[in-house]
Design a protein around this motif. Sequence first.
Motif, mmCIF file in Angstrom:
data_model
loop_
_atom_site.group_PDB
_atom_site.id
_atom_site.type_symbol
_atom_site.label_atom_id
_atom_site.label_comp_id
_atom_site.label_asym_id
_atom_site.label_seq_id
_atom_site.Cartn_x
_atom_site.Cartn_y
_atom_site.Cartn_z
ATOM 1 N N GLN A 14 18.202 -18.160 44.212
ATOM 2 C CA GLN A 14 18.453 -18.730 45.521
ATOM 3 C C GLN A 14 17.824 -17.855 46.592
ATOM 4 N N ALA A 15 16.967 -18.461 47.376
ATOM 5 C CA ALA A 15 16.359 -17.809 48.520
ATOM 6 C C ALA A 15 17.077 -18.270 49.786
ATOM 7 N N PRO A 16 16.992 -17.499 50.869
ATOM 8 C CA PRO A 16 17.665 -17.891 52.115
ATOM 9 C C PRO A 16 17.271 -19.286 52.573
ATOM 10 N N GLY A 17 18.269 -20.097 52.903
ATOM 11 C CA GLY A 17 18.022 -21.435 53.397
ATOM 12 C C GLY A 17 17.640 -22.456 52.353
ATOM 13 N N LYS A 18 17.669 -22.078 51.090
ATOM 14 C CA LYS A 18 17.278 -22.988 50.029
ATOM 15 C C LYS A 18 18.420 -23.186 49.037
ATOM 16 N N GLU A 19 18.346 -24.283 48.321
ATOM 17 C CA GLU A 19 19.320 -24.572 47.279
ATOM 18 C C GLU A 19 19.099 -23.651 46.087
ATOM 19 N N ARG A 20 20.171 -23.375 45.390
ATOM 20 C CA ARG A 20 20.048 -22.638 44.146
ATOM 21 C C ARG A 20 19.306 -23.514 43.140
ATOM 22 N N GLU A 21 18.305 -22.953 42.490
ATOM 23 C CA GLU A 21 17.481 -23.731 41.590
ATOM 24 C C GLU A 21 17.395 -23.091 40.211
ATOM 25 N N LEU A 22 17.191 -23.931 39.227
ATOM 26 C CA LEU A 22 17.010 -23.453 37.863
ATOM 27 C C LEU A 22 15.686 -22.729 37.729
ATOM 28 N N VAL A 23 15.734 -21.545 37.135
ATOM 29 C CA VAL A 23 14.535 -20.814 36.788
ATOM 30 C C VAL A 23 14.197 -21.059 35.317
ATOM 31 N N ALA A 24 15.153 -20.784 34.453
ATOM 32 C CA ALA A 24 14.957 -20.975 33.024
ATOM 33 C C ALA A 24 16.301 -20.997 32.335
ATOM 34 N N ALA A 25 16.372 -21.691 31.210
ATOM 35 C CA ALA A 25 17.587 -21.751 30.419
ATOM 36 C C ALA A 25 17.224 -21.808 28.946
ATOM 37 N N ILE A 26 18.153 -21.368 28.118
ATOM 38 C CA ILE A 26 17.904 -21.335 26.683
ATOM 39 C C ILE A 26 19.196 -21.604 25.930
ATOM 40 N N THR A 27 19.111 -22.407 24.876
ATOM 41 C CA THR A 27 20.266 -22.736 24.060
ATOM 42 C C THR A 27 20.416 -21.737 22.926
ATOM 43 N N ASN A 28 21.509 -21.884 22.164
ATOM 44 C CA ASN A 28 21.728 -21.024 21.006
ATOM 45 C C ASN A 28 20.587 -21.120 20.001
ATOM 46 N N SER A 29 20.040 -22.322 19.870
ATOM 47 C CA SER A 29 18.985 -22.563 18.899
ATOM 48 C C SER A 29 17.607 -22.158 19.383
ATOM 49 N N GLY A 30 17.494 -21.776 20.648
ATOM 50 C CA GLY A 30 16.222 -21.317 21.166
ATOM 51 C C GLY A 30 15.432 -22.330 21.967
ATOM 52 N N SER A 31 15.989 -23.507 22.209
ATOM 53 C CA SER A 31 15.313 -24.485 23.050
ATOM 54 C C SER A 31 15.335 -24.011 24.495
ATOM 55 N N THR A 32 14.211 -24.134 25.168
ATOM 56 C CA THR A 32 14.077 -23.598 26.520
ATOM 57 C C THR A 32 13.730 -24.667 27.532
ATOM 58 N N SER A 33 14.112 -24.408 28.765
ATOM 59 C CA SER A 33 13.747 -25.225 29.907
ATOM 60 C C SER A 33 13.323 -24.298 31.028
ATOM 61 N N TYR A 34 12.318 -24.729 31.794
ATOM 62 C CA TYR A 34 11.811 -23.919 32.891
ATOM 63 C C TYR A 34 11.663 -24.757 34.146
ATOM 64 N N GLY A 35 11.896 -24.115 35.265
ATOM 65 C CA GLY A 35 11.569 -24.749 36.517
ATOM 66 C C GLY A 35 10.061 -24.876 36.659
ATOM 67 N N ASP A 36 9.628 -25.924 37.345
ATOM 68 C CA ASP A 36 8.199 -26.185 37.455
ATOM 69 C C ASP A 36 7.431 -25.022 38.085
ATOM 70 N N SER A 37 8.039 -24.339 39.017
ATOM 71 C CA SER A 37 7.346 -23.295 39.747
ATOM 72 C C SER A 37 7.108 -22.024 38.936
ATOM 73 N N VAL A 38 7.764 -21.887 37.794
ATOM 74 C CA VAL A 38 7.632 -20.662 37.007
ATOM 75 C C VAL A 38 7.008 -20.895 35.641
ATOM 76 N N LYS A 39 6.735 -22.128 35.293
ATOM 77 C CA LYS A 39 6.145 -22.420 33.991
ATOM 78 C C LYS A 39 4.808 -21.710 33.829
ATOM 79 N N GLY A 40 4.636 -21.090 32.686
ATOM 80 C CA GLY A 40 3.415 -20.357 32.410
ATOM 81 C C GLY A 40 3.440 -18.921 32.873
ATOM 82 N N ARG A 41 4.437 -18.548 33.663
ATOM 83 C CA ARG A 41 4.534 -17.181 34.172
ATOM 84 C C ARG A 41 5.776 -16.451 33.664
ATOM 85 N N PHE A 42 6.870 -17.179 33.515
ATOM 86 C CA PHE A 42 8.134 -16.583 33.077
ATOM 87 C C PHE A 42 8.444 -17.002 31.648
#
Length: 117
Positions: free
Chosen positions: A39-67
């Motif tokens: 969360q940055a000032p004045g902005k909504e809290r946003e998903l950066v990345a998440a991972i399940t027990n099995s290793g499935s991942t999700s990334y926010g569009d702005s960080v894909k390929g970098r994080f």
Amino acid sequence: QVQLVESGGGLVQPGGSLRLSCAASGSTFRINTMGWYRQAPGKERELVAAITNSGSTSYGDSVKGRFTISRDNAKNTVYLQMNSLKPEDTAVYYCNFKDLSYGMDYWGKGTLVTVSS
């Protein structure tokens, strides 16, 4: 309840890297998702990345390929490797533990990441 302890935030130059860690303790659950939000000032809290027990991942569009998110299930720890950091990545990063069995969210206190020259 679940306690989350974050580490690894700080000041880094554009193009640099940081690695965040979050260790979960307490009443952890098998069916869960761990991840990072920011969360940055004045902005909504946003998903950066998440991972399940099995290793499935999700990334926010702005960080894909970098994080890259990963986890060590034995240690109940999640990591976020952040490369090619940009000034717009500056935010407070919060560790999240989502208990899918009971629909409960747990949050860390947050760690500040500042990308600036």
